[in-house]
Design a protein around this motif. Sequence first.
Motif, mmCIF file in Angstrom:
data_model
loop_
_atom_site.group_PDB
_atom_site.id
_atom_site.type_symbol
_atom_site.label_atom_id
_atom_site.label_comp_id
_atom_site.label_asym_id
_atom_site.label_seq_id
_atom_site.Cartn_x
_atom_site.Cartn_y
_atom_site.Cartn_z
ATOM 1 N N UNK C 265 -34.494 73.397 20.025
ATOM 2 C CA UNK C 265 -35.079 72.515 19.012
ATOM 3 C C UNK C 265 -34.305 71.192 18.965
ATOM 4 N N UNK C 281 -43.105 77.053 13.000
ATOM 5 C CA UNK C 281 -42.011 76.923 12.030
ATOM 6 C C UNK C 281 -41.143 75.706 12.307
ATOM 7 N N UNK C 282 -41.270 75.115 13.505
ATOM 8 C CA UNK C 282 -40.453 73.936 13.810
ATOM 9 C C UNK C 282 -40.962 72.679 13.107
ATOM 10 N N UNK C 285 -39.021 70.567 10.404
ATOM 11 C CA UNK C 285 -37.857 69.836 10.912
ATOM 12 C C UNK C 285 -38.301 68.552 11.613
#
Lengths: 310, 281, 435
Positions: C265, C281-282, C285
Amino acid sequence: MRVLPRPRTSAVASTASGMGHLYSRWTPYLFLLPYLLAFLTFRLGPSLFGLGMSFTRWSIVGSPEWIGTANYELMRIDPRLDAALKNTAFFTGLTVPLLVVLSLALAIFLNQPHKGRALGRVAAFTPYVLMSTVVGVLWTWILEKDFGLLNAYLNKLGIGGLPWLVSQDVALYGIILTTVWWTVGYGMVLFLAGLQDIPAELYEAARIDGAGPLHLLRHITLPLLAPTTFVVLMLTLINSFQVFDQVYVMTSGGPGTSTLTLVQYIYTTAFQNLRMGYGAAVATLLFGILIVFALIQAYLYRRGIRGVAS
Amino acid sequence: MISMRLLGKLIWYALLVALVVVMLAPIAWMLSTSFKPETEIATIDVHWIPRTFTLDNYQRVFDRFNILRWTLNSLIVSTGATLLVLLLDSLAGYALARMQFAGRGVIFAVILSMLFVPMQITVVPLFLMFSKLNLTDTYLALILPVGANVTGVFLMRQFFLNIPYELEDAARVDGASTLRIWWSVVLPLARPALTAVAIVTFLSTWNSFFWPLIATRTDASRTLPVGIAQFMSLRPGQAQGAQAYGQAMAGAVLAAMPPIVVFYMLQRYFIEGISMTGIKG
Amino acid sequence: MKKMARKLSVMLVLLALLLPAAASAQGDVVTLEFWGGWTGPDGDIMDQLVQQWNAEHPNIQITLTRQQWSPLFDAFVVASASNEAPDILAMHPQELAQFIVLDLLTPLDDLIAGSEILKPENYLESAWNPNVYEGTLYAIPLDLHMHGLYYNLDLFEQAGIENPPATGAELIEIGKQLTVDANGNHPDDEGFDPNNVVQYAINMHSNHHAFFQWWALYRQLGGELISEDGTECAMDIDKAAQAWQFLQDLVYTHHIAPQGQTDYARDFLSGRTAMLIDGPWQMPAFEAAEAETGFHWASAKYPQVFEENYAVWGSGHNLTLPSKVADPEKRDEALQFIEWLAANSTAWARAGQLPAYREVMESEEFRTMYGREAFIEMMPYEVFLPGIPAYNEIFASNAPTPMMVMAQSIMLEQADPATAAQTACDEITFILQMQ
């Protein structure tokens, strides 16, 4: 008082028997009772329960099913157990000598009468007070392949970084490095205490005879430290064979099976695969191995002592 | 000759500096990382002093988690366990070292052999037991099992083997009971050993993870190692999302500081105490 | 004697009837324990949702316990052994079976029969069905997630590339343009130095996500993993090897993905890789990075590498009602919370999760959230890992399971894919027959 513990044991016997009338027959048991209650309930009982479970198939919930020695037979054909045994032996074989030698070296080094040695002692012992979660997470970060501190310096020195925790060839070394940093201070403190017990006159006498530092080390320091070395060896051996926390936090046994150790395997088997019976069987095997080691060491130690005495 | 000695001293100090750096650098790095913003953390070049100094990581840990409560729980549990161990082990160690009775050798051997049983195997029966007693998620569940520790008994016994008999004998002649002798003659003598046992027990209870994980359910009894574990994993993919190094290091600092501070304040006792644990039998 | 016994039992029944009434009359508070493995920002959002519920429902108070999934399940099993399981437990559909066979989860069909919200037609089929085990429903889906492809818009623009790769061939072709060594050379250029790459095209997982990707590709080839009767490995070694070969070549032949990558990531955010394959879910961010540093990103579907059929690895979160609890009477309250959570899952979607509840999933508010479109399109093609009782033993990410060993030996040690796949298959059969 630390140098000659054995004769004291016999002194206990003679004194106690001589004064046996001073405490009743039951007094010793009353003194032991509170501890033994806790010991039986929280340690021996659960351990025997585990031993019993090793003859069953049990998934923690529900009732265990008696299967005789099937778990022990399974151990003979289980490739993961082979890997775990091999890794544990390798880890122990490397960590124990490293810890013993390094902590001895540190102790001798920090026993030199120079100002600042207290600082060295404190620094060397500091990691030992940290909890395994912290140590594991900290070293995962330091050993990080791309941004980790260690590789940054290895690259700067032109040695080149290593894929510490992401290569099957080096992952176990990463765990060993962490373990040595974490626990070397403990052995050092034990050796320092041992060094204080060596009478200074011995060195002075030898120096007058013209002995050099290496000679002093070989003929005075090392032989007289033998009892301490035995203790350090024993403690690091027990701990190394049961290494779990660092592995659990840092790699969980991976990559591949490269850091799978016995206790990590017991944990995985019992709690993740819900084969409590098999996990208990592996734990029994571990217990057996350690007992054998303990007996061998105790035997060698006694022989060594007798050798020195005669 | 003098220059040789000077050289030796120089080398010694160089090695001392190297040692201190190697042992403390990881902890310094942990501190340094915890004060950096996440964007500054994962960079290839190493800089020890944060370019942008931030308390955000700590702020986030305090906002998200009940870390003060966990610390308090850990303190209570570790203190309780230490007191319990001091009492049980000094009684048992005294009997094992100074009294003659049937089964002494066997009892001691069985106690020692429990060092070889991995704790993972005893956790389930322990939990079942505490559950029957309705004591899960309480301090008692975390304190009582520590009472069964082995090292404490071993240390106390080894120490008692080596203290002189004269004082005890004098007390006996004065007609003091065995319990009285233990309390007012032997225990005061055993202060170094008690310190050692206290330090070792406190540290190991403070750091213990697996049993508290299983035995606690809420912040009412959750201890520090269990609490911080939920945001401390740095293995990729463990927590879905980018790894939050800064926050993990802030948590690590908060968890590491109490024992480090106590150690630095009481370092003499620590080192003396720990060195007691090596007494030979 | 008999009379007395009867009197007593009547009194007891009366008492039993009266007690709950008395309790509710006094406004007694029901407390529920809710355990979940969300330890990142998603966990914070769930915490906020629980707090919101607690504020709105003074009579039903929920305590959320967060811990990483693996220790969470350790504690769950041990607690179940003495009827102390939490009232609500989150997990993933493929993990259900191992707990169902131990009778640790409550069948839900009868319990939700009266619910207007917890009905199959209110949920995406691909989310609902994996929670049915041998005809019985054991969990209510909360969300779905799957691998998608993120790409760095700035790096794409610099390289003059307009569209993200949709096929395997495109991935390799575009990948070579996006891979640059220290001298500015690309993989096919003369003098390209694979040991000194400053920018890779795409990430490569060194953890369990590696076999998640393999699973997608293997399913694209139509491969099966477990025999229908569940007693042996049914892996097609050729197809398995073919799927692995594609992934292995990205690293070792085409040099467009790094070897042994750990923080993919961060590498994507820092521009070290131009593309990233990972879950939804990234997104929070990336959104944060966009706001802070102007990071430009977009998402696309996971590439279709093999033409047979489109498939993408996926999973989801669901909510179960453990059976070994102290007080089964709390189930109604627990279901009320699950209903409420479904209707309020827009907030959950902000954590990057894809709500499984149709009304929220189809809502304008969710569909127009940046980057979600590609993931929504992939929802029907999501393939779960086989939800079998031995799931953990074969697939767990934090133990040397056959899948982890296969993935890591191939992707980290460059082992021969066919050999490694055969080894894994043998081990899987061994495990299945030990059951």
